[in-house]
Design a protein around this motif. Structure first.
Motif, PDB file in Angstrom:
ATOM      1  N   ILE A 171     -45.883  43.713  52.449  1.00  0.00           N
ATOM      2  CA  ILE A 171     -46.156  44.489  53.650  1.00  0.00           C
ATOM      3  C   ILE A 171     -45.209  43.993  54.734  1.00  0.00           C
ATOM      4  N   SER A 172     -44.487  44.928  55.345  1.00  0.00           N
ATOM      5  CA  SER A 172     -43.534  44.570  56.391  1.00  0.00           C
ATOM      6  C   SER A 172     -43.875  45.290  57.686  1.00  0.00           C
ATOM      7  N   ASP A 173     -43.645  44.611  58.817  1.00  0.00           N
ATOM      8  CA  ASP A 173     -43.872  45.238  60.114  1.00  0.00           C
ATOM      9  C   ASP A 173     -42.883  46.365  60.389  1.00  0.00           C
ATOM     10  N   GLN A 174     -41.779  46.409  59.635  1.00  0.00           N
ATOM     11  CA  GLN A 174     -40.794  47.466  59.830  1.00  0.00           C
ATOM     12  C   GLN A 174     -40.094  47.735  58.496  1.00  0.00           C
ATOM     13  N   ARG A 175     -39.387  48.849  58.454  1.00  0.00           N
ATOM     14  CA  ARG A 175     -38.634  49.169  57.256  1.00  0.00           C
ATOM     15  C   ARG A 175     -37.523  48.136  57.073  1.00  0.00           C
ATOM     16  N   LEU A 176     -37.359  47.676  55.833  1.00  0.00           N
ATOM     17  CA  LEU A 176     -36.384  46.632  55.544  1.00  0.00           C
ATOM     18  C   LEU A 176     -35.094  47.234  55.018  1.00  0.00           C
ATOM     19  N   GLU A 177     -33.989  46.666  55.437  1.00  0.00           N
ATOM     20  CA  GLU A 177     -32.692  47.100  54.936  1.00  0.00           C
ATOM     21  C   GLU A 177     -32.547  46.646  53.488  1.00  0.00           C
ATOM     22  N   ARG A 178     -31.904  47.489  52.699  1.00  0.00           N
ATOM     23  CA  ARG A 178     -31.673  47.133  51.287  1.00  0.00           C
ATOM     24  C   ARG A 178     -30.750  45.925  51.199  1.00  0.00           C
ATOM     25  N   PRO A 179     -31.118  44.891  50.416  1.00  0.00           N
ATOM     26  CA  PRO A 179     -30.272  43.692  50.295  1.00  0.00           C
ATOM     27  C   PRO A 179     -28.904  44.030  49.727  1.00  0.00           C
TER      28      PRO A 179
END
Length: 211
Positions: free
Chosen positions: A203-211
């Motif tokens: 669960i993330s507070d925001q959308r995560l950039e693809r590594p």
């Protein structure tokens, strides 16, 4: 002959005479007086692996902005890997609000149901899984039980739950939507981002950039 098509933002479905097909956009055309649609489907972007996200965002893990849920959820449905923004339902042994949420357009979201961890009845079954699929939800997560496993596994949606139970829930219209809930060890707020695959759930507070 009437032809009805529906579209969603996620790998979507269209219906024509009860048949389904993948569809993301359409363009109306007229051929011999009949209105038809030319369908296009852009390449699907794969959901990033939870292991890669953890490795790339250790700072967010340490700060609590990225959280790993307890490994207690069992996977169901045809989507083993899915991600999307979160919508929430809080209820206890009553799935009225779950149905109300899934009747709305999912638009690629994940519905997180805080069922209080009850193992005494199922909050989601085959009918609701199909409803989620038809309305464009990519995932349904139940802090509780599901049933109709064969039907759920036939739906193009990701489902997570603590266990299965053959008994259906009550339907008294009790519950709430779109508030912060607990999902087996993790705080989940509407608008958070959910990432799930065979390795676990983030669960993330925001959308995560693809590594």
């Amino acid at each position: 002959v009437r032809l009805q098509l529906t579209a969603s933002r996620d790998p979507a479905r269209c219906s024509a005479g009860g048949r389904r097909c993948a569809m993301i956009g359409f363009e109306p055309r007229n051929v011999r007086g009949a209105r038809i649609f030319a369908m296009t489907q852009p390449p699907m972007m794969p959901t990033p692996a939870t292991t890669d996200l953890c490795d790339a965002h250790e700072d967010r893990l340490n700060a609590g902005a990225l959280r790993v849920l307890h490994p207690a959820f069992r996977p169901f449905g045809r989507r083993t890997r899915f991600a999307g923004p979160v919508a929430t339902v809080r209820c206890f042994e009553d799935n009225s609000m779950v149905r109300a949420a899934l009747e709305t357009p999912g638009e690629g979201r994940v519905l997180v149901v805080d069922g209080g961890g009850s193992l005494r009845c199922a909050l989601v079954g085959g009918n609701l899984a199909k409803l989620a699929c038809d309305n464009g939800w990519v995932g349904v997560v139940v802090n509780g039980c599901v049933r109709d496993v064969a039907e759920i596994n036939d739906c193009d949606v990701g489902v997570r739950a603590l266990a299965t139970h053959p008994r259906r829930s009550d339907r008294r219209g009790v519950g709430s939507r779109e508030e912060t809930v607990e999902s087996d060890g993790g705080r989940v707020t509407p608008g958070d981002w959910w990432y799930a695959d065979d390795e676990g759930i983030l669960i993330s507070d925001q959308r995560l950039e693809r590594p």
